[in-house]
Design an enzyme around this catalytic site. Sequence first.
Site, short mmCIF file in Angstrom:
data_model
loop_
_atom_site.label_atom_id
_atom_site.label_comp_id
_atom_site.label_asym_id
_atom_site.label_seq_id
_atom_site.Cartn_x
_atom_site.Cartn_y
_atom_site.Cartn_z
N PHE A 95 0.94 -7.34 7.33
CA PHE A 95 0.39 -6.87 6.06
C PHE A 95 0.80 -5.44 5.72
O PHE A 95 0.76 -5.05 4.56
CB PHE A 95 -1.13 -7.00 6.03
CG PHE A 95 -1.79 -6.57 7.31
CD1 PHE A 95 -2.01 -5.25 7.61
CD2 PHE A 95 -2.16 -7.53 8.24
CE1 PHE A 95 -2.60 -4.86 8.79
CE2 PHE A 95 -2.76 -7.17 9.44
CZ PHE A 95 -2.97 -5.82 9.71
N GLY A 122 3.39 -4.63 2.86
CA GLY A 122 3.03 -4.63 1.46
C GLY A 122 1.75 -3.88 1.14
O GLY A 122 1.36 -3.75 -0.01
N HIS A 123 1.04 -3.36 2.16
CA HIS A 123 -0.27 -2.72 1.96
C HIS A 123 -0.35 -1.41 2.73
O HIS A 123 -1.02 -1.36 3.76
CB HIS A 123 -1.38 -3.65 2.41
CG HIS A 123 -2.74 -3.27 1.94
ND1 HIS A 123 -3.57 -2.44 2.64
CD2 HIS A 123 -3.41 -3.62 0.83
CE1 HIS A 123 -4.72 -2.31 2.01
NE2 HIS A 123 -4.65 -3.01 0.91
N PHE A 124 0.17 -0.42 2.41
CA PHE A 124 1.12 -0.10 1.34
C PHE A 124 2.36 0.45 2.00
O PHE A 124 2.21 1.17 2.98
CB PHE A 124 0.51 0.95 0.40
CG PHE A 124 -0.84 0.52 -0.14
CD1 PHE A 124 -0.92 -0.36 -1.22
CD2 PHE A 124 -2.03 0.98 0.42
CE1 PHE A 124 -2.16 -0.74 -1.75
CE2 PHE A 124 -3.27 0.59 -0.09
CZ PHE A 124 -3.34 -0.27 -1.17
N VAL A 178 -2.12 0.86 5.39
CA VAL A 178 -3.56 0.84 5.68
C VAL A 178 -3.95 -0.61 5.97
O VAL A 178 -3.49 -1.52 5.28
CB VAL A 178 -4.37 1.36 4.46
CG1 VAL A 178 -5.86 1.26 4.71
CG2 VAL A 178 -3.99 2.80 4.13
#
Length: 143
Positions: free
Chosen positions: A43, A46-48, A53
């Site tokens: 994740f 894409g986060h971020f 985070v």
Amino acid sequence: MERFTDIESLLPHRKPFLFVDSIESYDEKGCVCTRKFTDEDFFFKGHFPQYPVVPGVILIETMAQGGGAALSLQKSFAEGSLFFLATVDKVKFRNQVRPGDTVRMEVTNLRVSPKMVKQSGKAFVGDVLCAEAEWMCLVGSAN
């Protein structure tokens, strides 16, 4: 009590969606589990990308997996039981969890019955409270 790390023997989850590394302690009242988040976690891409985070929903899932794993370790349910997240309440995100952080989850069993589990949990990095929530899981099987 010895630290338990064979989490795959307790939960049906697998990488990349297994978020418990170890159960540090447990009893009928609850458990303490850990998970180290790393740059490899899917994740973060894409986060971020510029400021990775751990998503809040992943922190809730991490606590729920830890609580379920400890109950499985204690053989609270039939072998092969699955826990289906049914409700999430009283959620608060208080601090960010970043790559490299080890999260310590303190989970309390509020109610455990053959078909339902209600737990509350707090997720810490060091002594800093990062997230807290209550959740209920329905207990079932893959059949």
